[in-house]
Design an enzyme around this catalytic site. Sequence first.
Site, mmCIF file in Angstrom:
data_model
loop_
_atom_site.group_PDB
_atom_site.id
_atom_site.type_symbol
_atom_site.label_atom_id
_atom_site.label_comp_id
_atom_site.label_asym_id
_atom_site.label_seq_id
_atom_site.Cartn_x
_atom_site.Cartn_y
_atom_site.Cartn_z
ATOM 1 N N ASP A 163 2.882 1.344 0.528
ATOM 2 C CA ASP A 163 3.148 0.131 0.815
ATOM 3 C C ASP A 163 3.786 -0.377 2.145
ATOM 4 O O ASP A 163 4.729 0.447 2.412
ATOM 5 C CB ASP A 163 3.933 -0.509 -0.301
ATOM 6 C CG ASP A 163 4.078 -1.959 0.083
ATOM 7 O OD1 ASP A 163 3.267 -2.670 -0.483
ATOM 8 O OD2 ASP A 163 5.269 -2.384 0.087
ATOM 9 N N GLU A 210 -0.977 0.384 3.962
ATOM 10 C CA GLU A 210 -1.051 -0.725 4.904
ATOM 11 C C GLU A 210 -0.562 -0.508 6.206
ATOM 12 O O GLU A 210 0.796 -0.639 6.749
ATOM 13 C CB GLU A 210 -0.080 -1.922 4.257
ATOM 14 C CG GLU A 210 -0.711 -2.155 2.808
ATOM 15 C CD GLU A 210 0.108 -3.249 2.177
ATOM 16 O OE1 GLU A 210 -0.406 -4.370 1.672
ATOM 17 O OE2 GLU A 210 1.268 -3.336 2.109
#
Length: 699
Positions: A407, A436
């Site tokens: 994340d 990400e």
Amino acid sequence: MRKVKAYEAYIDDYDYIIVYMRKDFYNGRSKFFYLKDQDDNIIPLTIRYKDQYEGFTRFKLIFEQELTIGNEYYVVNEYGRSVLCEYGHIVKTSKFYEDYFYPEKDLGLTYSKKKAVFKIWAPTALEMKLRLKKDNNETILSMNKEEKGVFSCTVNKDLLGYHYTFIVRVNGSWREVADPYSSFCGPNLHYSVVEDISNLNMPEKIETTPLESYCDAILYEASIRDFTSQKHIGVHYPKTFHGFTEENEITKKKDTGFTYLKSLGITHVQLMPCFYFGSKNDLHPDLNYNWGYDPMHYRVVEGSYSIHPEICQERILEFAKLVQDCHKENIKVTIDVVYNHIYVKEDSILDNLVPNYYFLMDREGKFSNGSFCGNDIDMIAPMSKKYFLDTIERIIKWFDIDGLRFDLMGVLDCKFMNEVEELCHSIKPDFMIYGEGWNMPSFVPEYLRASQNNQEKMPRIAHFSDRFREVFKGSNGQLDKKGYIQGSTDELEHVKQCMSASCLDYYFDSPEKVINYVECHDNHTLWDKLAFSCFNEEEDIRKKRQVLANAFCLLAQGIPFLHSGQEFCRTKKGIGNSYCRKDSYNMIDYNLRNKNIDVVENTKALIQIRKNHACFRLRTRKECKDNVYFSTIEDEALVYNTRKEMDHCIVFFNPSLNHHEYKLDRNVKILFDNGNCNESKTNLVQIAPVSVVVCGFEY
């Protein structure tokens, strides 16, 4: 470090202290200062300079005598007013990093029947104690401070089953915490438990088909809770690790839960956070809903997903069983890890033990906020990096997972991510690592961030392609802005590049680094976006657009990613961010699945086509350059040719409301046609409005 008191002091380096005096505190003035320790020893201080800073007079005070890290020091001004001198930026200095790096892997508890050895790294602590509890008996033992800032305590008896916590005095106050190195903790992290993984009857590890290339993966994101939260689907333990893979006659009859997951044909299930997050109560999981992107302990399995959250061993066994249940069906498991921030810094076990060390902080005492959560984890600090690498090693070895999804990976740094990659692949050669790669505004310099901009510095790390999402779906931020799926041809050239894994125009240097997606847990689902951007179209047309989107994800070069429910037009009732909404917004709705079963079957067929045809899974930029080419029909429909050796397919994507046809110089076999307007073999391909036609050449 927020300046809220009238008088504050921080040890910022090995030879100076910074003092802040507010203007309304003695007019922010003092002609001299001195330092005293907890034993009233005096250390002279020299004012090197002073300036004005955010309503304070800021003094830089130099000392000649070497300080003892961990001792408590007080700054006294000319008025005799003293203030505790907290350990500030000194914990971020290279000398501190070098002096207090502890390379061993024995932090936490080392257990045997004969003795238990407790070790905690806390170099800035003055004192530490161990609290042991068993039944109604309690013992508090002093811990010894050793080299490298490690406190230790050995108990020569069998402590199996005892509860324990550490009581630490640091920066002038006492704090009590569970063990940050243990995976055995009681509900809501109130205590740790003396236990050893060798005592658990962990499930037998089952091998899955080796992944030869990241491009062979088909990722499917799912939430433990959402997947079985709908009522009356036959799952006896809904919203839990156990329920996620539970099967019985009812789930088989209704095709729900794990029975349904198995039927899709995906290769990897990506689980949203499964390790302890602070927004849920382990013992009362239905008090509120949360996705779990608010971590508080990185080694403890989330209790709200356990049938027995009060039994620390059970939550470990339940999660381990889930992984092996998936492996039995040849489904690999990747987990979503949130290593970029912590939920509440002040309540963090790590921060309570060594304040500030684990978080990115500048010389002014301000904390990085690239995660927009108030803090960013510091992976450059050696003991912080070691903690997370050791955590990853444990998770892989204990639970046999197959991948990590990071994340907000762009908050982290490239060097750390490459060390993660080296570690993971040394344990499992076909392990997947991706995340990400947004360029987040953290204190990590841009050239070091683990962002897409630096993808060439991370050879085996994949990134979500927001370019792919924006080009095909349209803007996340502007619901009315259409992408190619909705018929906009404004970015047709970018469509071609995205279908080539963004390799040909050098966004990425390998298709193995590109994750193609149009929706994930964040933002509106595609169906909700279509409902807004194509509000004037009939539902049947929007369903065809949904199939079109799934086809782009599954047939483009790179790595396909599906959000659970994307295959049946999942809706969150128009809510863009449902992270703390009720189950009714977030649950997988199997009734909606039944209603849109045609979209499901189309998606399954496309998944199988990808698996059957290597031409959709090219592995290098050169392969893409040599074997992928495009044309268009009237600048509306995309014609996509791809081949790998004798495997050659041509795909027609038509997002327009017009019918098209395309003449080939020989017959092709129709592999997929959701417009249902072609015979099984033809050389004149009919392309219905808003449809996909996949054709295979026969040699």
